[in-house]
Design a protein around this motif. Structure first.
Motif, PDB file in Angstrom:
ATOM      1  N   ALA A  65     -40.306  -0.341  48.236  1.00  0.00           N
ATOM      2  CA  ALA A  65     -38.869  -0.311  48.482  1.00  0.00           C
ATOM      3  C   ALA A  65     -38.228   0.752  47.591  1.00  0.00           C
ATOM      4  N   PRO A  66     -37.090   1.330  48.014  1.00  0.00           N
ATOM      5  CA  PRO A  66     -36.469   2.400  47.228  1.00  0.00           C
ATOM      6  C   PRO A  66     -35.924   1.943  45.887  1.00  0.00           C
ATOM      7  N   ASP A  67     -35.710   0.633  45.718  1.00  0.00           N
ATOM      8  CA  ASP A  67     -35.177   0.149  44.437  1.00  0.00           C
ATOM      9  C   ASP A  67     -36.283  -0.383  43.535  1.00  0.00           C
ATOM     10  N   CYS A  68     -37.522   0.002  43.797  1.00  0.00           N
ATOM     11  CA  CYS A  68     -38.662  -0.420  42.974  1.00  0.00           C
ATOM     12  C   CYS A  68     -38.835   0.536  41.794  1.00  0.00           C
ATOM     13  N   GLY A  69     -39.777   0.158  40.921  1.00  0.00           N
ATOM     14  CA  GLY A  69     -40.127   1.010  39.801  1.00  0.00           C
ATOM     15  C   GLY A  69     -40.798   0.191  38.726  1.00  0.00           C
ATOM     16  N   THR A  70     -40.883   0.761  37.533  1.00  0.00           N
ATOM     17  CA  THR A  70     -41.431   0.078  36.363  1.00  0.00           C
ATOM     18  C   THR A  70     -40.465   0.273  35.213  1.00  0.00           C
ATOM     19  N   ALA A  71     -40.041  -0.827  34.601  1.00  0.00           N
ATOM     20  CA  ALA A  71     -39.067  -0.780  33.509  1.00  0.00           C
ATOM     21  C   ALA A  71     -39.746  -1.136  32.191  1.00  0.00           C
TER      22      ALA A  71
ATOM     23  N   GLY B 253     -42.588  -4.786  36.314  1.00  0.00           N
ATOM     24  CA  GLY B 253     -42.259  -4.162  37.582  1.00  0.00           C
ATOM     25  C   GLY B 253     -40.815  -4.452  37.953  1.00  0.00           C
ATOM     26  N   ASP B 254     -40.124  -3.434  38.422  1.00  0.00           N
ATOM     27  CA  ASP B 254     -38.761  -3.630  38.920  1.00  0.00           C
ATOM     28  C   ASP B 254     -38.844  -4.142  40.357  1.00  0.00           C
ATOM     29  N   ILE B 255     -38.832  -5.445  40.511  1.00  0.00           N
ATOM     30  CA  ILE B 255     -38.911  -6.051  41.839  1.00  0.00           C
ATOM     31  C   ILE B 255     -37.501  -6.540  42.175  1.00  0.00           C
TER      32      ILE B 255
END
Length: 223
Positions: A121-127, A197-199
């Motif tokens: 998803a476009p709002d994913c990532g790793t923080a 993980g930015d879930i």
């Protein structure tokens, strides 16, 4: 091909960011969607092991990842410890307490984690995070006892963490920054960094293998 470095907080641990890493994204996505998966201990979803030689293991000594890791982490030799397609599947109310707070993978300095974003998803990532009670942004062998004792104090003061993926500042952790997901972007960082993980969007309730957050995750050992 080049790479970028991001660094967060006071400890300024490097996070390597490589865009267009594989050059064959569609093939990896197809393989990941068709793979056979199993539940993974600790991970909030399912994984399917990959033979490193079929991924990038055969070019580790000359690839951009190898060059970046050697330079930024001071390694002489690099080898794969593990490598797997990974899909987040758990709903927020299915998460264990440890899956609802930031974590570190390994306290030893010679372990580097990587996440290769394939289809997310476009709002994913790793923080990346700082533990408020200790001020730790990394958990080293010397910090283990203090960190886990402080987590017990957190539990006594605040109770269990909320039934949610950890994506923001809380009474326990300060969010230092994030690396956003992008197709074919790989990030690599020492496993001792506190991260999550930015879930932002829960996994789909149906067809999760076909539509869920697909990455390759794994670990490198440095020597």
């Amino acid at each position: 091909m080049t790479y970028q470095i991001q660094a967060f907080g006071h400890e300024r641990e490097p996070v390597i960011v490589i865009d267009d890493f594989s050059g064959h994204l569609s093939g990896l996505v197809s393989a990941g969607r068709a793979a056979r998966y199993e539940r993974a201990n600790g991970y909030p979803g399912i994984r399917s092991a990959i033979d490193p030689k079929s991924y990038v293991g055969h070019c580790m000594q000359s690839s951009i990842l190898a060059r970046a890791v050697k330079k930024e982490f001071g390694a002489g030799q690099i080898r794969f410890e593990s490598c797997a397609f990974s899909i987040v599947t758990l709903q927020p109310d299915e998460l264990s307490p440890d899956q609802r707070i930031p974590h570190f993978d390994e306290a030893q300095s010679n372990v580097v984690a990587f996440v290769h974003y394939l289809d997310t998803a476009p709002d994913c990532g790793t923080a990346f995070y700082r533990h408020r009670r200790t001020g730790f942004e990394t958990v080293t062998p010397e910090r283990l006892d203090e960190y886990f004792a402080a987590r017990q104090e957190d539990e006594t003061e605040h109770g269990p963490p909320p039934l949610a993926y950890h994506t923001k500042n809380t009474p326990r952790y300060d969010r230092l920054g994030t690396v956003a997901a992008a197709p074919d972007r790989l990030i690599a960082y020492r496993g001792r960094q506190l991260h999550s993980g930015d879930i932002m969007t829960p996994p789909p309730l149906k067809n999760v293998q076909a539509e869920g957050r697909l990455t390759v995750t794994g670990f490198l050992l440095l020597a």
